[in-house]
Design a protein around this motif. Sequence first.
Motif, mmCIF file in Angstrom:
data_model
loop_
_atom_site.group_PDB
_atom_site.id
_atom_site.type_symbol
_atom_site.label_atom_id
_atom_site.label_comp_id
_atom_site.label_asym_id
_atom_site.label_seq_id
_atom_site.Cartn_x
_atom_site.Cartn_y
_atom_site.Cartn_z
ATOM 1 N N PRO A 77 0.827 -1.220 0.000
ATOM 2 C CA PRO A 77 0.000 0.000 0.000
ATOM 3 C C PRO A 77 0.851 1.256 0.000
ATOM 4 O O PRO A 77 1.935 1.298 0.567
ATOM 5 N N LEU B 11 -4.472 3.449 3.578
ATOM 6 C CA LEU B 11 -4.816 2.259 2.804
ATOM 7 C C LEU B 11 -4.426 0.996 3.563
ATOM 8 O O LEU B 11 -5.153 -0.002 3.532
ATOM 9 N N LYS C 168 -7.103 0.484 6.134
ATOM 10 C CA LYS C 168 -8.349 0.104 5.471
ATOM 11 C C LYS C 168 -8.323 -1.353 5.039
ATOM 12 O O LYS C 168 -9.339 -2.055 5.095
ATOM 13 N N PHE C 169 -7.169 -1.826 4.625
ATOM 14 C CA PHE C 169 -7.024 -3.219 4.191
ATOM 15 C C PHE C 169 -7.317 -4.176 5.338
ATOM 16 O O PHE C 169 -7.991 -5.197 5.181
ATOM 17 N N SER D 130 -4.731 1.490 -4.657
ATOM 18 C CA SER D 130 -6.122 1.056 -4.673
ATOM 19 C C SER D 130 -6.284 -0.157 -3.775
ATOM 20 O O SER D 130 -5.470 -1.087 -3.809
ATOM 21 N N LEU D 131 -7.357 -0.154 -2.990
ATOM 22 C CA LEU D 131 -7.631 -1.301 -2.127
ATOM 23 C C LEU D 131 -7.887 -2.561 -2.952
ATOM 24 O O LEU D 131 -7.405 -3.642 -2.609
ATOM 25 N N ALA E 176 -5.833 -5.964 -2.735
ATOM 26 C CA ALA E 176 -6.492 -7.230 -2.416
ATOM 27 C C ALA E 176 -6.282 -8.264 -3.502
ATOM 28 O O ALA E 176 -6.187 -9.463 -3.223
ATOM 29 N N CYS F 28 -11.756 -6.162 6.462
ATOM 30 C CA CYS F 28 -11.119 -6.223 5.145
ATOM 31 C C CYS F 28 -12.152 -6.522 4.057
ATOM 32 O O CYS F 28 -12.218 -5.830 3.036
ATOM 33 N N SER G 90 -14.461 -3.649 3.460
ATOM 34 C CA SER G 90 -13.833 -2.562 2.694
ATOM 35 C C SER G 90 -13.799 -2.905 1.210
ATOM 36 O O SER G 90 -13.994 -2.016 0.356
ATOM 37 N N ILE G 91 -13.553 -4.168 0.896
ATOM 38 C CA ILE G 91 -13.568 -4.595 -0.509
ATOM 39 C C ILE G 91 -14.959 -4.421 -1.092
ATOM 40 O O ILE G 91 -15.132 -3.969 -2.231
ATOM 41 N N SER H 207 -15.528 -0.745 -1.772
ATOM 42 C CA SER H 207 -14.750 -0.289 -2.923
ATOM 43 C C SER H 207 -15.362 -0.772 -4.230
ATOM 44 O O SER H 207 -15.361 -0.046 -5.233
#
Length: 933
Positions: free
Chosen positions: A196, A201, A204-205, A645-646, A650, A689, A692-693, A696
């Motif tokens: 990240p 980020l 957030k992950f 970017s998440l 991921a 996690c 958050s995905i 996004s």
Amino acid sequence: SAAVSTGANAFTRHPPGMDGGQTHPSQESMPGDWDRMQVPATGAPQGYGWQPTGAGVQTTAPALVQQMNAMSLQGQTPMNANHPSTYTPGTVTPARMVPPGVLTQPRTMPQAAPGTPLHAIGMANLPRPPFSAQKLKIRITSGDPKLPNLQEFLSLDGSSTERDSGGFLVSEMACPLESYIPVSPRHMQMTSAAFPNSAALFRKFGLPIGISVNPMATSTDPLDEVPLVSFGRSQIIRCQRCRGYINFMCKFTDGGRAWRCALCQFLNNVPEDYFYPLDQYGRRGDAHSRPELCRGSVEFIAPQEYMIRAPMPPVYLFVLEATTRSMQSGAFNAMLQGIKQSLGQLVESDRTKVGLLTYNEAVHFYHIASDSSPTDHKISVLCDLDDVFLPSPDDTLVNLSEFRAGFEELLEKIPDLCDAANSNGDRLAFGAAMRAAYLLIGSYGGKVITLCCSRPSVGPGALKDRSDPSVIGTDRERQAIAPDGTYYKDLALEFSRKQMSVDLFLCPPPTSPPLDIASLATLPKLTCGDIVFMRDFVGPRDSKFLTEAVENDLIRDTAFEAVMRVRASKGIRCSSFLGRFYIRSTDLLALPNFDSDKSFGVQFGFDETVFTQKIFVVQSALLYTSSEGERRIRVNTLAVPVVNSLLELASNVDPWSTLSLMLRTATDHLRDRKIEDIRKQLKSNVVSCLSSIRQSSQAQNSFPQPGTMLLPESMFLVPLLFQGLLKSPLLSKEASIAQGLRIDDKAALIHLLDAAPSEVMCAYLYPNFIPLFPLDGYPEAGLLNEGMRLHDIQLPPGLPSATSSMKQELVFLIDTGLTMTLWLGRSAAEAFCVELGLDLSQQVDLDVLPSILLHPLQTGEDRTRNGARARVITQFVASQRPTGTRITVALQGGPLRQKVESMLIEDKTASNLAYKDFWSELLREIQSKSSDH
């Protein structure tokens, strides 16, 4: 002059433009992804090999040499451009060729996936690990490291372009891509093939980002061989600011007269004797022939500045419990047998020293007779346990090459020489024996190999019985798995300062009281030692396993008097270290004797809010003494792209490595947190996690259908592996009870997982179910023809870790990484026993099956029979697991039914949900958390 070793340590590169389009004939013997990957027609062949996702470990803190000063090791003098040196480029052996148009086993630069396709996962298509024979073999041997997708971003004429998605700027590499061989995942493995670009980020992950590292790991793949480089009397090229070692990501400028450090971006001058002109692409023309500029792993011969004394000789001191308990169980003789079988390889070094102590209620020193009079042995008995001293050190620790005959004679006579008749183990002076070992070899350092079958009960370090089965899985478990007092911790720190490690072979027979492993394990924990725990030791059944474990402990690759540091890109720190070591001066890991069977975990954190570099680089440096007495530095370097970017982050996750790091972290937290709190925190991280995905994806106008979860392919297995973590005996009271764990078992489990390599961690999260019988549908499975290596065999396809696999007509091996269970279906048990040569007309003891399965095939045997192939498959799996791992036999519906059922990750138990129900629960929590935002 700087030279690159050839032969066994030769390094290879891949010459471009080879004719032919066939897959390389040796690919079946190498780990990796067996599928061919087509290179786009517009591009020339790319690098050949196997893509790792691992990296070295550690930090932006002070340099290795400065920390060595803190350990009373002399620091390195500053680099001098005028220092004389004649660096001669090493030879290049083109051992592997790249067929044009076909790429097998991609082993290239990690790169972020250019897109982040999401897939809808629902009840109808719940992900499971692939069970093909090839994937099963990869999981068993290497833990299935993630292989990022390859993109065409470099042509072989040397030109390079920056990928549109913000991935690697290949022009920053010191060597052409086709010459680059990255670090093997067996040496370093990262939880993600991307990093990240900001602390926000990273938070957030939600999942940990880090690495596992095992610099001394062995491999059958020639690509994993580490080239040896000598700079002669010149200085090793290192950054003047961060003291990182020169590597493939360093950028040369000013016509080759300066180089920019990939870790801290400092611009360093190139010494005159290291200068080489740059080509039209800004790279040194000799980069392909210099391992430090084209390899992820390299080993330097350390100059005099890296040592304050002559390298220590290999020293092995054997400290054996001599009681009726240890002798009648067979453990004492099994240890002696392992020592005898290892002497031939130990004596290869004429510097090797050996000694022997035994202990019961007193400590016994043995004066080893010389080869001229090998039968003239004397014994000194120390009864004053509170005032340990050495009676005569001159002949209690001797050179093995000069005293081998006398030492072998002593090993033969020792059962009669030591007085065990009056000691049953109820009075055991283990603590005093460890103090005597410290005094005996403290001036050298070395390995203390210890047999213990009873709880220490007299003298310093005496322990009381703290066992209480009712505390397993409860809040009171924390106190039971914590050390009782500080005696062994204090002693371990003294051992570490003297470069001594302790290997514990704990073999209590069924009648022995608990040992209090939680207290004893402090010794190997802080000295980078080993633990082999064989509960309820029975000689006829277990002696073979103990002998093999001792032999492996003595002959495996070992780094003596070692220290290690991990450096990461500027702005990133190593927030935690997990494993067996003692941390000196904040980030220097003291590893008195580090071997090929241990690994460490490292987690990263941010020192700054934004990480501005396009590439994240991490490097580990292990300074050690080889068994030949040479001081060396093994350097592993890994680089991955930075993403913003998440979803891109991921999409580059390695689920096995990520959950293995979470497992290692949970193991560490068990000592100071409640189990339920650990479970809740882990689940919160996973839900955060995945939530958050989901958010996004919705931001990109991708909305999941009801009852489905949108995930990148790399995240498919996260829920299943996470369920495996929660259902493991480590965190589940139900599983602990089903598997019959006692406090000693739980304490041993914690310390075994502390240092377990990736392949063991992966099997612990999702056990491998390997069919052994019948194999009629897989004629090549387990077939070991004359002249074949065991590693080259094929396996049958695996089975799910579920009740659906438990068919009565099957026999299979359940591999959890730390244990192996032979499961016999009722309808198949009789035929399987016949295949193995048992006579069913007589009473059959199923406990003999493991010894039969592990017995090597003999010349002339019919290798196509099911029984022979089952033996080969079992031996292959055992060869990939910690030496000494025993095999338990479980008959369908027998007394071990609950133990086996606790290994079925996908099934419902009294306190754990089935896979589909667990997945549905996760989905509800994800939806709830997403709606809150």
